[in-house]
Design a protein around this motif. Sequence first.
Motif, mmCIF file in Angstrom:
data_model
loop_
_atom_site.group_PDB
_atom_site.id
_atom_site.type_symbol
_atom_site.label_atom_id
_atom_site.label_comp_id
_atom_site.label_asym_id
_atom_site.label_seq_id
_atom_site.Cartn_x
_atom_site.Cartn_y
_atom_site.Cartn_z
ATOM 1 N N PHE A 52 79.153 70.850 59.911
ATOM 2 C CA PHE A 52 79.884 72.163 59.750
ATOM 3 C C PHE A 52 78.480 73.327 58.733
ATOM 4 O O PHE A 52 79.702 74.317 59.046
ATOM 5 N N HIS A 53 78.198 73.030 59.512
ATOM 6 C CA HIS A 53 77.053 74.566 59.361
ATOM 7 C C HIS A 53 77.763 75.788 60.328
ATOM 8 O O HIS A 53 77.953 76.046 62.114
ATOM 9 N N ARG A 54 78.106 76.476 59.626
ATOM 10 C CA ARG A 54 78.469 77.695 60.200
ATOM 11 C C ARG A 54 79.805 77.758 60.245
ATOM 12 O O ARG A 54 80.720 78.545 60.754
ATOM 13 N N GLN A 55 81.181 77.018 59.417
ATOM 14 C CA GLN A 55 81.918 76.646 59.264
ATOM 15 C C GLN A 55 82.392 77.806 58.378
ATOM 16 O O GLN A 55 82.086 77.940 57.288
ATOM 17 N N PRO A 56 83.487 79.202 59.340
ATOM 18 C CA PRO A 56 84.087 79.619 58.060
ATOM 19 C C PRO A 56 85.185 79.046 57.579
ATOM 20 O O PRO A 56 85.441 78.505 57.601
ATOM 21 N N GLY A 57 84.998 80.173 55.660
ATOM 22 C CA GLY A 57 85.597 78.883 54.618
ATOM 23 C C GLY A 57 85.126 77.830 54.144
ATOM 24 O O GLY A 57 85.767 77.290 53.447
ATOM 25 N N ILE A 58 84.122 77.363 54.816
ATOM 26 C CA ILE A 58 83.366 75.633 54.320
ATOM 27 C C ILE A 58 81.792 76.068 53.756
ATOM 28 O O ILE A 58 80.788 76.681 54.774
ATOM 29 N N ARG A 59 81.665 75.586 53.137
ATOM 30 C CA ARG A 59 80.311 76.152 51.634
ATOM 31 C C ARG A 59 80.214 73.724 52.177
ATOM 32 O O ARG A 59 81.449 73.398 51.472
ATOM 33 N N VAL A 60 79.186 73.553 52.016
ATOM 34 C CA VAL A 60 78.435 72.041 52.149
ATOM 35 C C VAL A 60 77.188 71.170 51.078
ATOM 36 O O VAL A 60 77.094 73.190 51.257
ATOM 37 N N VAL A 61 77.827 70.686 49.619
ATOM 38 C CA VAL A 61 76.531 70.683 49.098
ATOM 39 C C VAL A 61 76.280 70.036 48.736
ATOM 40 O O VAL A 61 76.878 68.639 48.959
ATOM 41 N N VAL A 62 75.173 69.380 49.430
ATOM 42 C CA VAL A 62 74.293 67.513 49.525
ATOM 43 C C VAL A 62 73.717 67.293 48.303
ATOM 44 O O VAL A 62 72.887 68.156 48.275
ATOM 45 N N LEU A 63 73.817 66.228 47.945
ATOM 46 C CA LEU A 63 73.053 65.620 47.256
ATOM 47 C C LEU A 63 72.407 64.406 47.829
ATOM 48 O O LEU A 63 72.889 63.820 47.873
ATOM 49 N N TYR A 64 70.746 64.070 47.340
ATOM 50 C CA TYR A 64 70.439 63.081 48.500
ATOM 51 C C TYR A 64 69.253 62.560 46.963
ATOM 52 O O TYR A 64 68.528 63.631 46.972
ATOM 53 N N PRO A 65 68.487 61.507 46.801
ATOM 54 C CA PRO A 65 68.110 60.867 46.746
ATOM 55 C C PRO A 65 65.831 61.390 46.190
ATOM 56 O O PRO A 65 65.989 60.835 47.936
ATOM 57 N N ASP A 66 66.015 61.744 46.131
ATOM 58 C CA ASP A 66 64.289 62.725 45.737
ATOM 59 C C ASP A 66 63.073 61.294 46.224
ATOM 60 O O ASP A 66 63.336 60.422 45.099
ATOM 61 N N GLY A 67 62.683 61.325 47.105
ATOM 62 C CA GLY A 67 61.518 60.513 47.318
ATOM 63 C C GLY A 67 62.145 59.083 47.620
ATOM 64 O O GLY A 67 61.479 58.697 47.638
ATOM 65 N N ARG A 68 63.216 59.052 48.325
ATOM 66 C CA ARG A 68 63.914 58.066 48.708
ATOM 67 C C ARG A 68 64.863 57.824 50.017
ATOM 68 O O ARG A 68 65.447 56.694 50.164
ATOM 69 N N VAL A 69 64.452 59.056 50.357
ATOM 70 C CA VAL A 69 64.730 59.085 51.771
ATOM 71 C C VAL A 69 63.540 58.774 52.627
ATOM 72 O O VAL A 69 62.558 59.797 52.610
ATOM 73 N N SER A 70 63.420 58.862 53.906
ATOM 74 C CA SER A 70 62.631 59.413 54.862
ATOM 75 C C SER A 70 61.897 60.741 55.496
ATOM 76 O O SER A 70 62.993 61.124 55.093
ATOM 77 N N PRO A 71 60.558 60.823 55.306
ATOM 78 C CA PRO A 71 60.097 62.683 55.807
ATOM 79 C C PRO A 71 61.961 63.121 56.613
ATOM 80 O O PRO A 71 61.508 64.257 56.058
ATOM 81 N N ARG A 72 61.586 63.058 57.330
ATOM 82 C CA ARG A 72 62.236 63.632 58.633
ATOM 83 C C ARG A 72 64.073 63.176 57.891
ATOM 84 O O ARG A 72 64.053 64.622 58.957
#
Length: 428
Positions: free
Chosen positions: A144-164
């Motif tokens: 969705f990056h730079r798709q016109p008319g669309i905003r994305v909000v991503v929620l992730y568990p802090d410290g519980r995904v890999s660094p990359r």
Amino acid sequence: MQFVSTRHAAPAATLSAAIAAGLAPDGGLYVPQQRPQPQRWQAQGSLARNAEAVLAPFFAGDALAPHLATLCGEAFNFPAPLRALSTPGDHVLELFHGPTAAFKDFGARFLAASLAQLQRDRARPLTIVVATSGDTGAAVAAAFHRQPGIRVVVLYPDGRVSPRQAHQLGCFGDNIHALRVAGSFDDCQAMVKQALSDRELQAEVPLSSANSISLGRWLPQMSYYADAALAHHEATGEVLNLVVPTGNLGNAMAAVLARAMGLPLGQIALATNANDVLPRFFHGGGYRPLHSVATLANAMDVGAPSNFERLRWLYEDDDALRAAFRVEAVDDAAIRELIARRHAAAGEVFCPHTATAVKLLEQLRAEGVQGHWAVAATAHPAKFESVVEPLIGRTLEVPPALAALLERPAHAEPCPPHYAALREFLEA
């Protein structure tokens, strides 16, 4: 075709309306109004064309139907090769050759193309809210990056995904916003579901989802199973059996639906990590969601798999459902052992999630299970270098697309694990 809620308290919707909504108004997940009927299939020559054929019955009569070929061409423009493993009759279906090196690129790109088409005639912008346990968020952000008319909000568990993974989630900017939640994936998923069910908020801020709860994410994931099964059957005359690593059950449910449609797929086994809600149920217990625990296979750290509702929809009762699958849990010690041993023996390298499936396949073979089997390789092992590299004793080459993302600066906003905080952010 119309689509109805798994909770039976919402009106039927068209495909376009169901994709735009994400979640049904009663909090259920959209499913086809009629269960699919098996039919004969022939390989169409490419992943995109096989995808178009498999998806066509679900798009029939919908506003998106005339655009289906274009949507498939845009979404499925990278390969999903089926490669032989070192053990006889065993294969790996590599689903990590997309822009974020994870299987979720397929569904996310298809959903993005679909919503972009639907948004063309709408004046109000759309906000996509998505919970991620590691890979979904980056795939959605890239799609969705730079798709016109669309905003994305991503929620992730802090410290519980890999660094990359964390870096990927926060490196896009522009219309992509990352929130690092001080909680678990289950907290993130509950917040997203509450937002999608908040009619007062929806009146102010139109929302949709890009998790596997979304029809637009789930249905296109059938495509790579169809492509692999048809090509394998054409080459060998054999059906392809599957072992799918699973957390939220979206990828597994796509394989199940593909089999129900008559594609040449045989047995389907599901591998989880130490979050064993599903194995407990399939071994005869009740379905009881639990608080998730952190594991090496973090993208599967799910204690309340949403797509379980879709599994129950497809089967007459729980006894029939339990009879349809083999489901086992694989703990961190077994993941480590398998990654190290398979690399030492045959030079094979697996991410921790794929390793759970390979371990289950080994168990099935030890029990005498026959036939041709494929493991769904859900992510490139280089996304989990801190786990994999010490076990195999060497540095992993990073795929070019992933390397490019890792070179970008990244930022994520802190967020408490409470819906009020998410709502405040969405209204800002």
